[in-house]
Design an enzyme around this catalytic site. Structure first.
Site, PDB file in Angstrom:
ATOM      1  N   TRP A  55       0.915  -1.308  -0.055  1.00  0.00           N
ATOM      2  CA  TRP A  55      -0.112  -0.145  -0.063  1.00  0.00           C
ATOM      3  C   TRP A  55       0.963   1.217   0.007  1.00  0.00           C
ATOM      4  CZ3 TRP A  55      -2.840   2.633   4.524  1.00  0.00           C
ATOM      5  CH2 TRP A  55      -1.965   2.674   5.866  1.00  0.00           C
ATOM      6  N   SER A  56       0.242   2.449  -0.555  1.00  0.00           N
ATOM      7  CA  SER A  56       1.100   3.483  -0.747  1.00  0.00           C
ATOM      8  C   SER A  56       2.176   3.255  -1.783  1.00  0.00           C
ATOM      9  CB  SER A  56       1.374   4.191   0.523  1.00  0.00           C
ATOM     10  OG  SER A  56       1.999   5.464   0.163  1.00  0.00           O
ATOM     11  N   PHE A  57       3.335   3.611  -1.275  1.00  0.00           N
ATOM     12  CA  PHE A  57       4.393   3.400  -2.218  1.00  0.00           C
ATOM     13  C   PHE A  57       4.705   1.812  -2.311  1.00  0.00           C
ATOM     14  CE2 PHE A  57       9.172   3.236  -3.321  1.00  0.00           C
ATOM     15  CZ  PHE A  57       9.304   3.963  -4.549  1.00  0.00           C
ATOM     16  N   GLY A  75       2.426   0.196  -3.387  1.00  0.00           N
ATOM     17  CA  GLY A  75       1.649  -0.139  -4.594  1.00  0.00           C
ATOM     18  C   GLY A  75       2.521  -0.289  -5.593  1.00  0.00           C
ATOM     19  N   HIS A 115      -5.764   9.363  -0.063  1.00  0.00           N
ATOM     20  CA  HIS A 115      -4.825   8.451  -0.521  1.00  0.00           C
ATOM     21  C   HIS A 115      -4.942   7.174   0.190  1.00  0.00           C
ATOM     22  CE1 HIS A 115      -0.872   7.030  -1.913  1.00  0.00           C
ATOM     23  NE2 HIS A 115      -0.259   6.880  -0.602  1.00  0.00           N
TER      24      HIS A 115
END
Length: 411
Positions: free
Chosen positions: A229-231, A233, A376
């Site tokens: 998740w987030s970076f 991703g 986000h």
């Protein structure tokens, strides 16, 4: 649109803390009360108020423990952990602020105190990795010893392995998955205590984690899922380009190409001069980025990025950013892949393009007003995200499991 605080970044991080109510990491009143005391968008004030809330929750945990109330102590310790993490957030950067170091240590200690009171406490892991170890936890959905589907959780820029429990771990455990969460290079205590920055080839980070997982008798090696998740991703599908023991991969709100995501925030006239255009224009860009970096709110992400990537200035970050791309590697991902994006999230703005470029079976979901989800990583609707994800995952793993059962039965 902000919810409580009149600054997009500060409010987003408030929502992030609040989002963990369902998974036991927050209380609505504590979060809103803390936010109301932050009357100016000042990182110092943010730190003091969230620290005070964290300390109060920790004191409640100790009092509950002394009274023999395990449930009360567990809940208060977990909330304290989330609040300590939140307190230190805006202090991230180089040189490391001692207050950030203190908040990070307290978030780990209080999380472990709370997790020790789970019906099935997690194992604390030290995952072998290139001459050192990566910190992690293994959470069991049940203690029956039978092999179960297992999710491996990988993080982004400013999260911690403890936060992964609140963000995805609790939801997976509720559905019968074991959970293996870890901090990799550039994350949590790996960057803070070991000074190891991010690396683009995340397959070299995930493979030792998969090695550890498949060696466990309680992990079903045919139903191993990597959720980033987030970076994460970006790093999760990047790992899946090489690590083919995964049954599925999840890219939750990550960039398709880090350089594109970074340059999209730079005014077009200056962005067009990158990487080696007009020297005067590049000097102007360098000064503009340096000026931005010193702004309390607008410069936070840039300060954080430089630290976790181990570079000293914004232009150096732009030089290494092109290494972090999935372009030209999408065809190497073999396992079914789930890609998602929330409308308005510029970090994962190219998620649709990433999904369209995949040659493996994949699912693309865009959240937005129709789902009442924003922010986000779907921070106002993590439960909605989990419902979509685990419905898809159930079908993927059912198809994966049937051939494995046939092999076991000699068919």
């Amino acid at each position: 649109m902000t919810l409580v605080l009149h600054d997009d970044l500060f409010d987003a991080q408030f929502v992030r803390a609040l989002a963990y109510v369902r998974s036991g990491g927050a209380e609505v009143g504590e979060c809103i009360g803390t936010a109301h005391r932050i009357t100016t968008m000042d990182p110092e004030l943010w730190y003091r108020e969230w620290l005070a809330t964290a300390q109060r929750a920790e004191q409640d945990a100790v009092a509950s423990s002394l009274a023999g109330d395990r449930a009360g102590a567990r809940g208060a310790y977990l909330r304290a952990s989330n609040y300590y993490r939140t307190a230190g957030l805006f202090l991230m950067g180089a040189p490391v602020d001692d207050r950030f170091r203190h908040a990070a240590a307290r978030q780990t200690d209080t999380f472990r105190s709370g997790a020790a009171l789970f019906a099935s406490p997690p194992e604390i892991l030290a995952i072998p990795y290139e001459g050192t170890t990566l910190p992690g936890y293994f959470f069991r959905a049940a203690d029956d010893g039978r092999p179960r589907p297992t999710v491996i959780l990988t993080n982004g820029y400013d999260g911690t392995v403890e936060e992964l429990y609140f963000a995805n771990g609790a939801a997976a455990l509720e559905r019968g998955y074991h959970v293996l969460a870890f901090d990799g290079p550039g994350q949590g205590s790996v960057i803070l205590d070991q000074g190891i920055p991010f690396r683009p080839d995340w397959e070299n980070v995930v493979t030792p984690v998969v090695d550890l997982a498949v060696a466990r008798p309680d992990v079903d090696p045919d139903r191993l899922v990597l959720i980033g998740w987030s970076f994460g991703g970006y790093t999760a599908p990047r790992a899946a380009t090489v690590e083919h023991r995964l049954a599925a991969c999840v890219a939750d709100s990550g960039p398709y190409d880090l350089y594109d995501a970074a340059v999209s925030r730079i005014p077009g006239a200056l962005a067009h001069q990158l990487p080696d255009g007009n020297r005067v224009a590049l000097a102007l860009l360098d000064r503009a980025l340096d000026s931005t970096m010193h702004k309390p709110s607008a410069g936070w992400a840039l300060r954080r990025n430089l630290w976790v990537h181990g570079v000293d200035d914004p232009m150096a970050f732009l030089e290494i950013a092109p290494q972090y791309t999935l372009k030209g590697r999408e065809h190497l991902i073999r396992c079914p892949t789930f890609v998602c994006h929330t409308a308005g999230d510029d970090i994962s703005a190219d998620a649709r393009a990433m999904a369209d470029a995949l040659t493996c079976p994949h699912e693309y979901v865009e959240f937005g007003d129709d789902d009442d989800v924003s922010g986000h990583c779907e921070m106002t609707g993590r439960a909605v995200f989990h419902e979509h994800l685990f419905r898809w995952l159930a079908g993927v793993l059912r198809e994966t499991r049937e051939p494995a059962l046939a092999r076991e039965n000699g068919q």
